[in-house]
Every structure is written in structure tokens, then in C-alpha cells.
Design a protein around this motif. Structure first.
Motif, mmCIF file in Angstrom:
data_model
loop_
_atom_site.group_PDB
_atom_site.id
_atom_site.type_symbol
_atom_site.label_atom_id
_atom_site.label_comp_id
_atom_site.label_asym_id
_atom_site.label_seq_id
_atom_site.Cartn_x
_atom_site.Cartn_y
_atom_site.Cartn_z
ATOM 1 N N ILE A 308 -76.203 29.545 -111.501
ATOM 2 C CA ILE A 308 -76.725 29.674 -110.342
ATOM 3 C C ILE A 308 -76.209 31.058 -109.457
ATOM 4 O O ILE A 308 -77.100 31.917 -109.246
ATOM 5 N N MET A 309 -74.981 31.420 -109.880
ATOM 6 C CA MET A 309 -74.578 33.104 -109.293
ATOM 7 C C MET A 309 -75.245 34.264 -110.118
ATOM 8 O O MET A 309 -75.529 35.134 -109.304
ATOM 9 N N ASP A 310 -75.501 33.829 -111.117
ATOM 10 C CA ASP A 310 -76.439 34.806 -112.056
ATOM 11 C C ASP A 310 -77.768 34.880 -111.740
ATOM 12 O O ASP A 310 -78.551 35.680 -112.266
ATOM 13 N N ALA A 311 -78.345 33.994 -110.980
ATOM 14 C CA ALA A 311 -79.770 34.119 -110.659
ATOM 15 C C ALA A 311 -80.147 35.365 -109.943
ATOM 16 O O ALA A 311 -81.453 35.438 -110.126
ATOM 17 N N ALA A 312 -79.430 35.929 -108.986
ATOM 18 C CA ALA A 312 -79.876 37.025 -108.360
ATOM 19 C C ALA A 312 -79.932 38.119 -109.137
ATOM 20 O O ALA A 312 -79.104 38.338 -109.966
ATOM 21 N N HIS A 313 -80.879 38.982 -108.983
ATOM 22 C CA HIS A 313 -81.415 40.197 -109.999
ATOM 23 C C HIS A 313 -80.135 41.316 -109.591
ATOM 24 O O HIS A 313 -79.441 41.315 -108.420
ATOM 25 N N SER A 314 -79.853 42.168 -110.672
ATOM 26 C CA SER A 314 -78.951 43.235 -110.243
ATOM 27 C C SER A 314 -79.095 43.976 -109.339
ATOM 28 O O SER A 314 -80.293 44.486 -109.001
ATOM 29 N N GLY A 315 -78.190 44.277 -108.208
ATOM 30 C CA GLY A 315 -78.474 44.987 -107.171
ATOM 31 C C GLY A 315 -78.764 44.144 -105.831
ATOM 32 O O GLY A 315 -78.748 44.448 -104.745
ATOM 33 N N GLY A 316 -79.203 42.868 -106.062
ATOM 34 C CA GLY A 316 -79.470 42.073 -105.030
ATOM 35 C C GLY A 316 -78.326 41.291 -104.312
ATOM 36 O O GLY A 316 -78.556 40.903 -103.259
ATOM 37 N N LEU A 317 -77.167 41.621 -104.752
ATOM 38 C CA LEU A 317 -75.999 40.872 -104.224
ATOM 39 C C LEU A 317 -74.900 42.344 -103.828
ATOM 40 O O LEU A 317 -74.986 43.171 -104.941
ATOM 41 N N GLY A 318 -74.356 42.326 -102.753
ATOM 42 C CA GLY A 318 -73.396 43.348 -102.427
ATOM 43 C C GLY A 318 -73.309 43.691 -101.124
ATOM 44 O O GLY A 318 -73.606 43.120 -100.039
ATOM 45 N N GLY A 319 -73.001 45.053 -100.861
ATOM 46 C CA GLY A 319 -72.669 45.633 -99.546
ATOM 47 C C GLY A 319 -71.662 46.740 -99.560
ATOM 48 O O GLY A 319 -70.813 46.581 -100.528
ATOM 49 N N THR A 320 -71.708 47.753 -98.848
ATOM 50 C CA THR A 320 -70.789 48.885 -98.710
ATOM 51 C C THR A 320 -69.523 48.408 -98.684
ATOM 52 O O THR A 320 -68.608 48.960 -99.781
ATOM 53 N N TYR A 321 -69.007 47.662 -97.936
ATOM 54 C CA TYR A 321 -67.499 47.390 -97.922
ATOM 55 C C TYR A 321 -67.134 45.937 -98.602
ATOM 56 O O TYR A 321 -65.767 45.572 -98.695
ATOM 57 N N GLY A 322 -68.054 45.290 -99.275
ATOM 58 C CA GLY A 322 -67.621 43.981 -99.724
ATOM 59 C C GLY A 322 -66.653 43.938 -100.868
ATOM 60 O O GLY A 322 -66.880 44.995 -101.735
ATOM 61 N N GLY A 323 -65.546 43.198 -100.685
ATOM 62 C CA GLY A 323 -64.614 43.393 -101.767
ATOM 63 C C GLY A 323 -63.799 44.778 -101.562
ATOM 64 O O GLY A 323 -63.252 45.284 -102.516
ATOM 65 N N ASN A 324 -63.486 45.120 -100.216
ATOM 66 C CA ASN A 324 -62.840 46.175 -100.163
ATOM 67 C C ASN A 324 -61.271 46.205 -100.676
ATOM 68 O O ASN A 324 -60.582 45.274 -100.747
ATOM 69 N N PRO A 325 -61.076 47.243 -101.558
ATOM 70 C CA PRO A 325 -59.882 47.314 -102.283
ATOM 71 C C PRO A 325 -58.571 47.018 -101.518
ATOM 72 O O PRO A 325 -57.567 46.261 -102.213
ATOM 73 N N VAL A 326 -58.386 47.287 -100.264
ATOM 74 C CA VAL A 326 -57.126 46.749 -99.669
ATOM 75 C C VAL A 326 -56.950 45.538 -99.188
ATOM 76 O O VAL A 326 -56.096 44.951 -99.414
ATOM 77 N N ALA A 327 -58.298 44.801 -98.964
ATOM 78 C CA ALA A 327 -58.698 43.391 -98.794
ATOM 79 C C ALA A 327 -58.106 42.694 -99.842
ATOM 80 O O ALA A 327 -57.537 41.572 -99.650
ATOM 81 N N CYS A 328 -58.728 43.228 -100.892
ATOM 82 C CA CYS A 328 -58.457 42.379 -102.273
ATOM 83 C C CYS A 328 -56.932 42.595 -102.804
ATOM 84 O O CYS A 328 -56.491 41.167 -103.012
ATOM 85 N N ALA A 329 -56.259 43.669 -102.340
ATOM 86 C CA ALA A 329 -54.687 43.473 -102.732
ATOM 87 C C ALA A 329 -54.085 42.596 -101.633
ATOM 88 O O ALA A 329 -53.344 41.826 -102.265
ATOM 89 N N ALA A 330 -54.588 42.363 -100.492
ATOM 90 C CA ALA A 330 -53.772 41.407 -99.440
ATOM 91 C C ALA A 330 -54.373 40.318 -99.830
ATOM 92 O O ALA A 330 -53.304 39.143 -99.790
ATOM 93 N N ALA A 331 -55.565 39.834 -100.463
ATOM 94 C CA ALA A 331 -55.891 38.605 -100.856
ATOM 95 C C ALA A 331 -54.941 38.013 -102.187
ATOM 96 O O ALA A 331 -54.371 36.994 -101.972
ATOM 97 N N LEU A 332 -54.683 39.015 -103.002
ATOM 98 C CA LEU A 332 -53.668 38.730 -104.155
ATOM 99 C C LEU A 332 -52.569 38.271 -103.606
ATOM 100 O O LEU A 332 -51.725 37.589 -104.275
ATOM 101 N N GLY A 333 -51.996 39.153 -102.754
ATOM 102 C CA GLY A 333 -50.772 38.668 -102.053
ATOM 103 C C GLY A 333 -50.544 37.369 -101.131
ATOM 104 O O GLY A 333 -49.469 36.921 -101.197
#
Length: 446
Positions: A308-333
Motif C-alpha cells: 500500500i505504501m509503495d503505491a504512490a509514485h516516486s516524488g508523490g510523498l514528501g515535504g521540505t521538512y518531513g523527517g527533520n534530522p533533529v526531530a528524528c534524533a529526538a524520536a530515537l531518544g
């Protein structure tokens, strides 16, 4: 006290609430920020941690809100701070869609492992809960080649145009902001306390009604997604009657409809399990998460079946800040903290204490119509004595009394008559007990 904070874990009132410095800041806010950005309690925070918020006047308030179920691991949890600080010094942004980084992948791996079901999964990261829900709809439509989206009475899914349309409550979320996105349909939810024929009939009747509306009025073959909160948040912490969710899941599966669990408020140990779906063994096709995911930093996700997740075409999902590296680090913590401190177990302990105290209060105060919830996601629904007529006036008065005594509580509910409690999962036992004492005094006073 949480090891993450040096703040004294005590309620301390040195001024009226709000104090003079907070009032001065509130005056500045009114001159700089639009009126549409409201404030539940205009106390301006300077530090927070464990179970307390310290304001600019030196008051220390007990926190029964967690920033609306965000700081499950507590404010400034040690692992969150350490990982985010290290990442902040390394780099703050590249855009994952341009030059990627390991943190995004690591968070996706964690979510693929932790969310319900052992099937092959993929995760995409975003900024907010509403953005996650919007992308779940995009993904479901791409996969099914259908357009209709089914949601439920009392549901809340966000404040963007699409998610306002998905949300049931008009004020303050929708009033004056339409027209909304098309192809959204609303069906009944199994609300045991207010089901007309009684709670014992609720699950079967509500599921039958919802399915009939979908099949007769929409056409199951036109539905891309069914979206539901396993425990409804803004709608009043409504826990659907047992059996309702499995019936909806079974219907969705039989008709090729993507079942989306909106776990933005219920996720990450809040209900005493990693996700509220775990309670009835629900395995959603897609699950949306945010709030408690990153210890207070903005991050959200859609996790789901790989095909299901792979149904969207390449480039169809995303956003400039989506998965920001600092927020990702915080999530792992944050996830590290949830595991090492057994925050599922702590949520269950909080629930046992709160439900016991609140049910005792229900025996004393006939304004309390129902006590409900799981883990550290607990609510009381207030009614006019002698019946079930919603009582938003008493709800507002009790919240105001709690705020004046230094206890942060939140309200909710389609009828504005629910007090909801979302303490940090690291709150010390003595603060939990003191907060409940303040609440009981507020009931006695009102």
C-alpha cells in the motif's frame, strides 16, 4: 523525579495564576499573534520536566496535559536532549528528498517494528498529525484507485482543509473555514455511554449502521479508506464498545478498503500499550502517528503495509521538512526512553490510580456521568444531575478552578463536557495524587 530534569517535583504557587509576568506576556501576545490562536491557560512556561511546568513568575504547576499527549516521556527527557543536541551540532537540515540521512531510516525501521502486525511495512515521515492523515488518504487513494473516505461521528483528524472535513466537531475547528474537500462521508461510532438502546447493544448496532450507510449510500466499491481513532481524542476520549473496531476492520478487508488507524493521540505507550489498536488485536493497513513520537519535537508518520505504501509514485510523498534530522534524533531518544523506563507499565499504573480515584469521586458527585479511558488517557464526562444532558458549564468551571490551584487540565468532547487527563508517563506518584486531590476539591466547590 525524572532523571532528565533538575526541576523540583512539587506544586508551588507564589503568585495568582496567571502571574504578573505571564499577564505582561499575554498582553504582548494579543498585540502580536492573531486572535484565532487561542490559549487554554495563559501561563507562560520557562522550564518543564517530570510532572511539572514552571512559569515565568516562579510558579510550578502540575501537568495533566503533556502538551496534548506529546511529552509522554516528560519534557526535555535526557535521551531526547542528548540525541537532539548531538544532531543539532552535526547538521540541522538537508531535506531527505535531496540528500538523505540515517536518522530518517532508523526512525522508519523502529516504527515498522513497533506498530501492530508482523507484515512487511514501510514508513514515511512528515511534520504534523494532520499532515500524516492527509498523506494516508493520498496513499489509500493511490492504492485503491478510489476516492471516497469514511470517518466517524465525534472524530478529530486535524485543522487543514482536508482534515477539517474529516473532523466531526464544528466549533472551533470548522466554523467559517469551508468549503471542505469532497468525497468525505461520516458514519456512527459505538459510543457506549450515549447509545440510545444501551451499551450492551452498542457495538453490534453501531457497526451494522455504519456498514449499511457505507454499502447503501456510498458504495463499498467507491471507498478508498476508513479512518478512525481507536480511542477518540478531541471527541471526548470515547472508547468504542468492544467488538466494534474488529467488525469495521473485517468489513474493510472484505471490500478492499484501506483501514487507517489514527493513533496520533493514543500512540506511544499512552494507553498502556504501544498503540491502542493492540487492545483488541487490530492490525491496521495504515497507522498515523505524531504527538508522542519525538518528545516534543515536530514529527509525524504514516506506517503501513509495504504494497500500500509503495503505491504512490516516486516524488508523490514528501515535504521540505518531513523527517527533520533533529526531530528524528529526538524520536530515537524518545523510543529509547519508552523502552528503558517501561512507560507502558507506568501508563497502566497511572490508569489504575486515576480510575480508582475518579470512580470514587463519581460516587460523591452526581455531575460525573461516566469515567472512562485506558492507561494514562483518562476522562470524565460531566452531565446535568439526574440525566445525561451534557454539562459544559460545570466542565469549564472545574477546569478553571483546577487552573487557579496550579493543575493543568484540558477539556474535550463534541458537547464540551469532558475533562481529559494526559499526565506525562514519568509523573511522580505524589504529584499524581496531589493533582487528583485538587480535582476533587474543584468538584466539591462547583
Amino acid at each position: 523525579m525524572s532523571a532528565a530534569t533538575p526541576l523540583p517535583q512539587e506544586r508551588r504557587l507564589v503568585t495568582a495564576i496567571p502571574g504578573p509576568k505571564s499577564q505582561e506576556l499575554q498582553s504582548r501576545k494579543l498585540g502580536a499573534v492573531p486572535a484565532g490562536v487561542g490559549t487554554t491557560l495563559p501561563v507562560y512556561v520557562s522550564r518543564a520536566g517530570g510532572g511539572v511546568l514552571e512559569d515565568v513568575d516562579g510558579n510550578s504547576l502540575i501537568d495533566f496535559g503533556s502538551g496534548i499527549a506529546v511529552t509522554n516521556v516528560g519534557n526535555s527527557a535526557a535521551a531526547v536532549v542528548a540525541r537532539a543536541t548531538e544532531q543539532l551540532a552535526a547538521f540541522t537540515h538537508t531535506c531527505f528528498m535531496v540528500t538523505p540521512y540515517e536518522g530518517y531510516v532508523a526512525v522508519a525501521e523502529q516504527l515498522n517494528e513497533l506498530t501492530p502486525g508482523g507484515h512487511d511495512k514501510r514508513t514515511a515521515l512528515f511534520n504534523s498529525g494532520a499532515e500524516a492523515v492527509e498523506n494516508a488518504v493520498k496513499i489509500a487513494r493511490a492504492y485503491t484507485k478510489r476516492t471516497a473516505v469514511v470517518v466517524f461521528d465525534h472524530g478529530y483528524h486535524g485543522r487543514t482543509n482536508l482534515t477539517m472535513g474529516l473532523t466531526a466537531k464544528n466549533m472551533p475547528y470548522k466554523q467559517g473555514f469551508g468549503p471542505f474537500a469532497p468525497e468525505i462521508y461520516r458514519v456512527p461510532v459505538a459510543y457506549p455511554y450515549r447509545w440510545l438502546t444501551g451499551a450492551e447493544n452498542c457495538a453490534a448496532e453501531a457497526a451494522a449502521q455504519a456498514i449499511e450507510i457505507i454499502t447503501k449510500q456510498i458504495g463499498a466499491e467507491n471507498v478508498a479508506a476508513i479512518i478512525i481513532e481507536p480511542i477518540q481524542g478531541e471527541g471526548g476520549f470515547i472508547e468504542p464498545a468492544k467488538g466494534f473496531l474488529p467488525a469495521i476492520v473485517e468489513f474493510a478487508k472484505a471490500n478492499g478498503i484501506v483501514f487507517v488507524a489514527d493513533e496520533i493521540q493514543t500512540g506511544f505507550c499512552r494507553t498502556g500499550q504501544w498503540f491502542a489498536c493492540d487492545d483488541e488485536g487490530i492490525v491496521p493497513d495504515l497507522i498515523t502517528t505524531a504527538k508522542g513520537i519525538a518528545g516534543g519535537l515536530p514529527l509525524a508518520a504514516v506506517t503501513g503495509r509495504a504494497e500500500i505504501m509503495d503505491a504512490a509514485h516516486s516524488g508523490g510523498l514528501g515535504g521540505t521538512y518531513g523527517g527533520n534530522p533533529v526531530a528524528c534524533a529526538a524520536a530515537l531518544g524518545a523510543i529509547e526512553t519508552m523502552k528503558s523506563e517501561d512507560l507502558n507499565g507506568k501508563a497502566r499504573q497511572i490508569g489504575e490510580v486515576m480510575l480508582g480515584r475518579l470512580r470514587a469521586m463519581q460516587e460523591k458527585f452526581d455531575v460525573i456521568g461516566e469515567v472512562r479511558g485506558r492507561g494514562a488517557m483518562i476522562a470524565v464526562e460531566l452531565v446535568k444531575p439526574g440525566g445525561k444532558e451534557p454539562n459544559p458549564e460545570a466542565t469549564a468551571a472545574i477546569a478553571k478552578a483546577c487552573h487557579a490551584e496550579g493543575l493543568v487540565v484540558l477539556t474535550a468532547g463534541t458537547y464540551g463536557n469532558v475533562l481529559r487527563f494526559l499526565p506525562p508517563l514519568v509523573i511522580p506518584e505524589h504529584l499524581l495524587a496531589e493533582g487528583l486531590d485538587i480535582l476533587e476539591s474543584a468538584f466539591a466547590g462547583v
